[in-house]
Design a protein around this motif. Sequence first.
Motif, PDB file in Angstrom:
ATOM      1  N   PHE A  15      43.644 -14.708  41.898  1.00  0.00           N
ATOM      2  CA  PHE A  15      42.338 -15.208  42.329  1.00  0.00           C
ATOM      3  C   PHE A  15      42.390 -16.728  42.422  1.00  0.00           C
ATOM      4  CE2 PHE A  15      37.748 -15.907  42.138  1.00  0.00           C
ATOM      5  CZ  PHE A  15      37.319 -14.925  43.014  1.00  0.00           C
ATOM      6  N   HIS A  16      42.156 -17.243  43.625  1.00  0.00           N
ATOM      7  CA  HIS A  16      42.171 -18.695  43.854  1.00  0.00           C
ATOM      8  C   HIS A  16      40.721 -19.117  44.122  1.00  0.00           C
ATOM      9  CE1 HIS A  16      46.604 -18.562  44.694  1.00  0.00           C
ATOM     10  NE2 HIS A  16      46.277 -17.331  45.042  1.00  0.00           N
ATOM     11  N   ASP A  17      40.162 -19.865  43.198  1.00  0.00           N
ATOM     12  CA  ASP A  17      38.751 -20.234  43.347  1.00  0.00           C
ATOM     13  C   ASP A  17      38.644 -21.675  43.843  1.00  0.00           C
ATOM     14  OD1 ASP A  17      36.077 -20.526  43.270  1.00  0.00           O
ATOM     15  OD2 ASP A  17      35.815 -19.772  41.226  1.00  0.00           O
ATOM     16  N   TYR A  18      38.275 -21.840  45.102  1.00  0.00           N
ATOM     17  CA  TYR A  18      38.125 -23.181  45.674  1.00  0.00           C
ATOM     18  C   TYR A  18      36.724 -23.733  45.401  1.00  0.00           C
ATOM     19  CZ  TYR A  18      42.498 -22.644  48.361  1.00  0.00           C
ATOM     20  OH  TYR A  18      43.804 -22.481  48.736  1.00  0.00           O
ATOM     21  N   ARG A  19      35.942 -22.972  44.657  1.00  0.00           N
ATOM     22  CA  ARG A  19      34.599 -23.394  44.238  1.00  0.00           C
ATOM     23  C   ARG A  19      33.757 -23.934  45.392  1.00  0.00           C
ATOM     24  NH1 ARG A  19      35.226 -23.306  38.781  1.00  0.00           N
ATOM     25  NH2 ARG A  19      37.231 -23.914  37.946  1.00  0.00           N
ATOM     26  N   PRO A  20      33.406 -23.061  46.367  1.00  0.00           N
ATOM     27  CA  PRO A  20      32.567 -23.532  47.476  1.00  0.00           C
ATOM     28  C   PRO A  20      31.272 -24.141  46.933  1.00  0.00           C
ATOM     29  CG  PRO A  20      32.731 -21.117  47.446  1.00  0.00           C
ATOM     30  CD  PRO A  20      33.705 -21.637  46.441  1.00  0.00           C
ATOM     31  N   ALA A  21      30.917 -25.294  47.446  1.00  0.00           N
ATOM     32  CA  ALA A  21      29.868 -26.106  46.818  1.00  0.00           C
ATOM     33  C   ALA A  21      28.505 -25.434  46.847  1.00  0.00           C
ATOM     34  CB  ALA A  21      29.798 -27.446  47.538  1.00  0.00           C
ATOM     35  N   GLN A  22      27.862 -25.368  45.681  1.00  0.00           N
ATOM     36  CA  GLN A  22      26.486 -24.868  45.555  1.00  0.00           C
ATOM     37  C   GLN A  22      25.507 -25.895  46.108  1.00  0.00           C
ATOM     38  OE1 GLN A  22      24.045 -22.562  44.678  1.00  0.00           O
ATOM     39  NE2 GLN A  22      25.824 -21.347  45.237  1.00  0.00           N
ATOM     40  N   ALA A  23      25.881 -27.178  45.901  1.00  0.00           N
ATOM     41  CA  ALA A  23      24.966 -28.253  46.282  1.00  0.00           C
ATOM     42  C   ALA A  23      24.608 -28.153  47.760  1.00  0.00           C
ATOM     43  CB  ALA A  23      25.612 -29.596  45.988  1.00  0.00           C
ATOM     44  N   ARG A  24      25.528 -27.674  48.564  1.00  0.00           N
ATOM     45  CA  ARG A  24      25.276 -27.584  50.010  1.00  0.00           C
ATOM     46  C   ARG A  24      24.130 -26.629  50.326  1.00  0.00           C
ATOM     47  NH1 ARG A  24      29.226 -29.857  53.509  1.00  0.00           N
ATOM     48  NH2 ARG A  24      28.059 -29.032  55.248  1.00  0.00           N
ATOM     49  N   PHE A  25      24.008 -25.563  49.520  1.00  0.00           N
ATOM     50  CA  PHE A  25      22.935 -24.585  49.744  1.00  0.00           C
ATOM     51  C   PHE A  25      21.592 -25.315  49.674  1.00  0.00           C
ATOM     52  CE2 PHE A  25      20.429 -20.814  47.818  1.00  0.00           C
ATOM     53  CZ  PHE A  25      20.021 -20.383  49.069  1.00  0.00           C
ATOM     54  N   ARG A  26      21.435 -26.100  48.613  1.00  0.00           N
ATOM     55  CA  ARG A  26      20.193 -26.863  48.428  1.00  0.00           C
ATOM     56  C   ARG A  26      19.970 -27.801  49.613  1.00  0.00           C
ATOM     57  NH1 ARG A  26      17.583 -27.457  43.492  1.00  0.00           N
ATOM     58  NH2 ARG A  26      19.361 -26.451  42.507  1.00  0.00           N
ATOM     59  N   GLU A  27      21.014 -28.573  49.960  1.00  0.00           N
ATOM     60  CA  GLU A  27      20.883 -29.547  51.067  1.00  0.00           C
ATOM     61  C   GLU A  27      20.552 -28.847  52.379  1.00  0.00           C
ATOM     62  OE1 GLU A  27      24.663 -31.501  51.479  1.00  0.00           O
ATOM     63  OE2 GLU A  27      24.557 -32.150  49.384  1.00  0.00           O
ATOM     64  N   ASP A  28      21.302 -27.758  52.661  1.00  0.00           N
ATOM     65  CA  ASP A  28      21.120 -27.074  53.947  1.00  0.00           C
ATOM     66  C   ASP A  28      19.729 -26.445  54.045  1.00  0.00           C
ATOM     67  OD1 ASP A  28      23.631 -27.835  54.658  1.00  0.00           O
ATOM     68  OD2 ASP A  28      24.566 -25.862  54.443  1.00  0.00           O
ATOM     69  N   VAL A  29      19.234 -25.892  52.932  1.00  0.00           N
ATOM     70  CA  VAL A  29      17.904 -25.270  52.954  1.00  0.00           C
ATOM     71  C   VAL A  29      16.842 -26.358  53.137  1.00  0.00           C
ATOM     72  CG1 VAL A  29      16.189 -24.068  51.539  1.00  0.00           C
ATOM     73  CG2 VAL A  29      18.529 -23.203  51.668  1.00  0.00           C
ATOM     74  N   LEU A  30      16.962 -27.430  52.374  1.00  0.00           N
ATOM     75  CA  LEU A  30      15.925 -28.475  52.459  1.00  0.00           C
ATOM     76  C   LEU A  30      15.931 -29.119  53.836  1.00  0.00           C
ATOM     77  CD1 LEU A  30      16.211 -30.046  48.893  1.00  0.00           C
ATOM     78  CD2 LEU A  30      14.426 -28.524  49.752  1.00  0.00           C
ATOM     79  N   SER A  31      17.118 -29.412  54.386  1.00  0.00           N
ATOM     80  CA  SER A  31      17.111 -30.057  55.712  1.00  0.00           C
ATOM     81  C   SER A  31      16.680 -29.046  56.782  1.00  0.00           C
ATOM     82  CB  SER A  31      18.456 -30.711  56.027  1.00  0.00           C
ATOM     83  OG  SER A  31      19.378 -29.731  56.405  1.00  0.00           O
ATOM     84  N   GLY A  32      17.047 -27.770  56.608  1.00  0.00           N
ATOM     85  CA  GLY A  32      16.651 -26.748  57.587  1.00  0.00           C
ATOM     86  C   GLY A  32      15.148 -26.497  57.601  1.00  0.00           C
ATOM     87  N   LEU A  33      14.513 -26.643  56.428  1.00  0.00           N
ATOM     88  CA  LEU A  33      13.064 -26.407  56.350  1.00  0.00           C
ATOM     89  C   LEU A  33      12.269 -27.573  56.943  1.00  0.00           C
ATOM     90  CD1 LEU A  33      12.660 -24.760  52.812  1.00  0.00           C
ATOM     91  CD2 LEU A  33      12.332 -23.674  55.047  1.00  0.00           C
ATOM     92  N   THR A  34      12.932 -28.700  57.112  1.00  0.00           N
ATOM     93  CA  THR A  34      12.241 -29.889  57.638  1.00  0.00           C
ATOM     94  C   THR A  34      12.285 -29.953  59.165  1.00  0.00           C
ATOM     95  OG1 THR A  34      13.567 -30.826  55.858  1.00  0.00           O
ATOM     96  CG2 THR A  34      11.943 -32.255  56.775  1.00  0.00           C
ATOM     97  N   LYS A  35      13.187 -29.159  59.781  1.00  0.00           N
ATOM     98  CA  LYS A  35      13.323 -29.210  61.255  1.00  0.00           C
ATOM     99  C   LYS A  35      12.071 -28.631  61.926  1.00  0.00           C
ATOM    100  CE  LYS A  35      18.180 -29.570  61.712  1.00  0.00           C
ATOM    101  NZ  LYS A  35      18.963 -28.978  60.625  1.00  0.00           N
ATOM    102  N   SER A  36      11.836 -29.038  63.197  1.00  0.00           N
ATOM    103  CA  SER A  36      10.624 -28.533  63.859  1.00  0.00           C
ATOM    104  C   SER A  36      10.774 -27.020  64.083  1.00  0.00           C
ATOM    105  CB  SER A  36      10.337 -29.285  65.153  1.00  0.00           C
ATOM    106  OG  SER A  36      11.450 -29.182  65.991  1.00  0.00           O
ATOM    107  N   GLN A  37      11.943 -26.556  64.561  1.00  0.00           N
ATOM    108  CA  GLN A  37      12.222 -25.109  64.450  1.00  0.00           C
ATOM    109  C   GLN A  37      12.995 -24.949  63.152  1.00  0.00           C
ATOM    110  OE1 GLN A  37      11.784 -21.774  66.165  1.00  0.00           O
ATOM    111  NE2 GLN A  37      12.371 -21.566  64.019  1.00  0.00           N
ATOM    112  N   ARG A  38      12.323 -24.433  62.140  1.00  0.00           N
ATOM    113  CA  ARG A  38      12.966 -24.327  60.828  1.00  0.00           C
ATOM    114  C   ARG A  38      14.119 -23.334  60.922  1.00  0.00           C
ATOM    115  NH1 ARG A  38       8.622 -26.420  57.323  1.00  0.00           N
ATOM    116  NH2 ARG A  38       6.644 -26.060  58.371  1.00  0.00           N
TER     117      ARG A  38
END
Length: 325
Positions: A15-38
């Motif tokens: 098992f090779h864990d590259y630890r995909p970033a959790q922080a991106r989920f937060r960033e992507d959701v917050l920036s996606g919710l701010t777009k005119s087409q969310r």
Amino acid sequence: MNSVLSSQKRGEPAFHDYRPAQARFREDVLSGLTKSQRRIPPKYFYDEKGSRLFDAICQLPEYYPTRTEIQLLKHYGAEMAEYIGEGSVLVEFGSGSSLKIRVLLDALEPAAYLPIDISREHLFHAAKRLAGDYPEVAIHAVCADYSQPLGLPGGFAEKPKAGFFPGSSIGNFEPEEARQFLTRIAALLGPGSGLLIGVDLKKEAALLNAAYNDNQGITAAFNLNLLQRINRELEGNFDLTGFEHHALYNSAEGRVEMHLVSLKDQAVTVNNQTFQFQPGETLHTENSYKYSIEEFQQLASSAGFQPQQVWTDREDLFSVHYLSL
Ligand code: AVI
């Protein structure tokens, strides 16, 4: 890249864990919710529950892609194996439950199998089950976000490689992103390698609309689970009864669009930020592009692949392509 490797025994995956970033989920959701087409990228559907719901979608009578692709893999597995060649390292992008690879493993003996998936628990259990059933295959599970630049664990660079990207997940990228993704895969696999890829075909809208609006409401639950995930992981307070699943084929764009439609005027808080939704306003959660064979071959060629062979079912619902480098 930071990889954590656990030791490997016969019948046990590494098992090779590259630890995909959790922080991106937060960033992507917050920036996606701010777009005119969310919008929120569809890769975030696949937490543990979302992965289970997706497995259930694959069993639905309306969702033809999975069973049609499996039929193609079963029927033409020996031919596909010839294109791939014995002794290749098989690299699967977005391996999920690693079910389809079983059909290939029945037709082919690879040097190793590397399933790559972002959903850590799901990947771990799927790799364990597979290693138990195919103890002769060296399995190296890689927990990573395959939509981001990525390296393979050491020791595989010199071996011939074949990528496996089933399920028409390529359709969840925008066409330009799909081209960039295929270009990255080409660089990762290297000259002399190949790619076996499943691509859903353009067809009449009624069949597509049924596939994404099943009678049991599983696709709706899959779509709504994204809001539950946000509530759970990002301190959100989405009211799940205040949004409704909506999926429709957009023939001008050649894609099925999935949205969550707000049923009322409502305020939602995520990560201490408030977002106001009007009735009828949508959160766009997925595009699923459909290609003709020629359109897909052009796309693959623009990323440096040479189309070698394509297999389709009698009704021309789905295609599996073998591309070489
Ligand atoms: C994973 N992907 C190819 C699926 C699709 O058909 O686009 C995801 C899905 N969304 C709704 N149903 C299935």
